[in-house]
Design an enzyme around this catalytic site. Structure first.
Site, PDB file in Angstrom:
ATOM      1  N   THR A   1       1.172  30.950  21.398  1.00 22.96           N
ATOM      2  CA  THR A   1       1.568  30.918  22.807  1.00 22.96           C
ATOM      3  C   THR A   1       3.031  30.499  22.838  1.00 22.96           C
ATOM      4  O   THR A   1       3.365  29.375  22.464  1.00 22.96           O
ATOM      5  CB  THR A   1       0.710  29.934  23.611  1.00 22.96           C
ATOM      6  OG1 THR A   1      -0.652  30.372  23.578  1.00 22.96           O
ATOM      7  CG2 THR A   1       1.164  29.884  25.059  1.00 22.96           C
TER       8      THR A   1
ATOM      9  N   LYS B   1      -1.012  35.175  29.381  1.00 21.35           N
ATOM     10  CA  LYS B   1      -1.515  33.884  28.897  1.00 21.35           C
ATOM     11  C   LYS B   1      -1.018  32.744  29.781  1.00 21.35           C
ATOM     12  O   LYS B   1      -1.769  31.817  30.116  1.00 21.35           O
ATOM     13  CB  LYS B   1      -1.073  33.668  27.448  1.00 21.35           C
ATOM     14  CG  LYS B   1      -1.489  32.321  26.840  1.00 21.35           C
ATOM     15  CD  LYS B   1      -2.994  32.212  26.683  1.00 21.35           C
ATOM     16  CE  LYS B   1      -3.434  30.852  26.135  1.00 21.35           C
ATOM     17  NZ  LYS B   1      -3.100  30.654  24.726  1.00 21.35           N
TER      18      LYS B   1
ATOM     19  N   LYS C   1       2.082  22.029  27.222  1.00 21.33           N
ATOM     20  CA  LYS C   1       3.062  23.023  26.775  1.00 21.33           C
ATOM     21  C   LYS C   1       2.913  24.323  27.555  1.00 21.33           C
ATOM     22  O   LYS C   1       3.901  24.895  28.035  1.00 21.33           O
ATOM     23  CB  LYS C   1       2.891  23.304  25.279  1.00 21.33           C
ATOM     24  CG  LYS C   1       3.911  24.291  24.721  1.00 21.33           C
ATOM     25  CD  LYS C   1       3.546  24.780  23.327  1.00 21.33           C
ATOM     26  CE  LYS C   1       2.510  25.876  23.381  1.00 21.33           C
ATOM     27  NZ  LYS C   1       2.322  26.568  22.086  1.00 21.33           N
TER      28      LYS C   1
END
Length: 290
Positions: free
Chosen positions: A87, A162, A237
């Site tokens: 990611t 995502k 994050k």
């Protein structure tokens, strides 16, 4: 296929192991983690990717992706696919895709959803950006490691999907924890609340699949002292990446912003670091309205 795999931690190791079980030849490199059974250890990242048809990377962030890509792209065979399952931010992802294309390679950004359980069970969902030809080549491998792969568009589209997905996930986990805390104070039995919500309009993945209270619903990190799973710092994050994208595109994401702020407090000022992101329940149930 002949496969290179860079990054064999909590997610990468079971993914690579499933590729081996399916009969693929996998060579791996990780400076810290041990090789899963059946994966051939390489002395360097460049050695791991030499001659590979597809190279998977599973790395902590966009800068790590840039660094690894710079190292391995010159060693990859022309026509091979570099498939990043980390990611990462869209900007670094697109830069890597451009560098790969310039070197005669194809690149995919294919972040995953499903956590370590999905990686182990081969039930991940892949959100994929990049050329259709590259997606078609790697699709059989996605089928080994996951239950679904969606081609979302060009380079960076997988990362964009995502970000949006995990912004929803972070927000719904927080409000699910709030609902259980409120139910507790109203005298509701947790199992009864789960039975109602999991089959009603308030249902979500955070409730029915990843319930944040122990002893209710399927087994989750809540039943294992909130050991991850998907760590709170990783959720932070991802929420920060979503907020960076929201700022860059001038998008109003008020709830996403608040979710990022709450996880920031939980991880950086309280006891959330190293715990599963569902451990937000511990914070909320121990607090009053202030």
């Amino acid at each position: 296929m002949k496969i290179g795999f860079i990054g064999l931690g909590n997610m990468g190791a079971p993914m690579a192991a499933n590729l081996v079980k399916a009969g693929h030849e996998v060579t791996g490199y990780d400076p810290k983690a041990a090789m899963p059974a059946g994966v051939t250890a390489a002395p360097s990242a460049q050695a791991a990717v030499a001659g590979a048809d597809v190279v998977f990377t599973m790395l902590p962030n966009g800068q790590a992706l840039r660094n690894v890509a710079t190292d391995i792209i010159p060693a990859m065979a022309k026509g091979a696919v570099l498939c990043d399952c980390s990611t990462a931010d869209v900007a670094n992802t697109r830069t890597v895709a451009e560098d790969a294309e310039a070197a005669g390679l194809m690149a995919l950004d294919a972040p995953v959803s499903g956590g370590t359980v999905g990686a182990t069970n081969g039930t991940l969902t892949f959100m994929v950006g990049g050329p259709a030809a590259a997606f078609d080549k790697v699709k059989p491998l996605f089928g080994v490691m996951g239950q679904k792969a969606v081609h979302c568009g060009g380079a960076g589209a997988g990362q964009a999907a995502k970000m949006c997905n995990n912004m929803i996930l972070g927000a719904t986990m927080i409000v699910t924890c709030e609902a259980f805390a409120l139910g507790d104070k109203l005298g509701l039995d947790r199992q009864k609340l789960f039975d109602v919500v999991s089959t009603s309009s308030g249902n979500s993945w955070s409730m029915s699949t990843y319930c944040p209270v122990p002893g209710v619903g399927p087994k989750t990190p809540a039943d294992n002292d909130y050991l991850p799973g998907f760590a709170s710092e990783l959720m932070l994050k991802d929420l920060r990446l979503a907020q960076q994208a929201a700022i860059a595109t001038d998008t109003d994401t008020s709830i996403g912003t608040l979710a990022a702020e709450l996880y920031e407090t939980f991880v950086e000022e309280e006891d959330g670091f190293g715990l599963d992101f569902s451990a937000m329940m511990l914070r909320i149930e121990g607090r009053g309205r202030d």
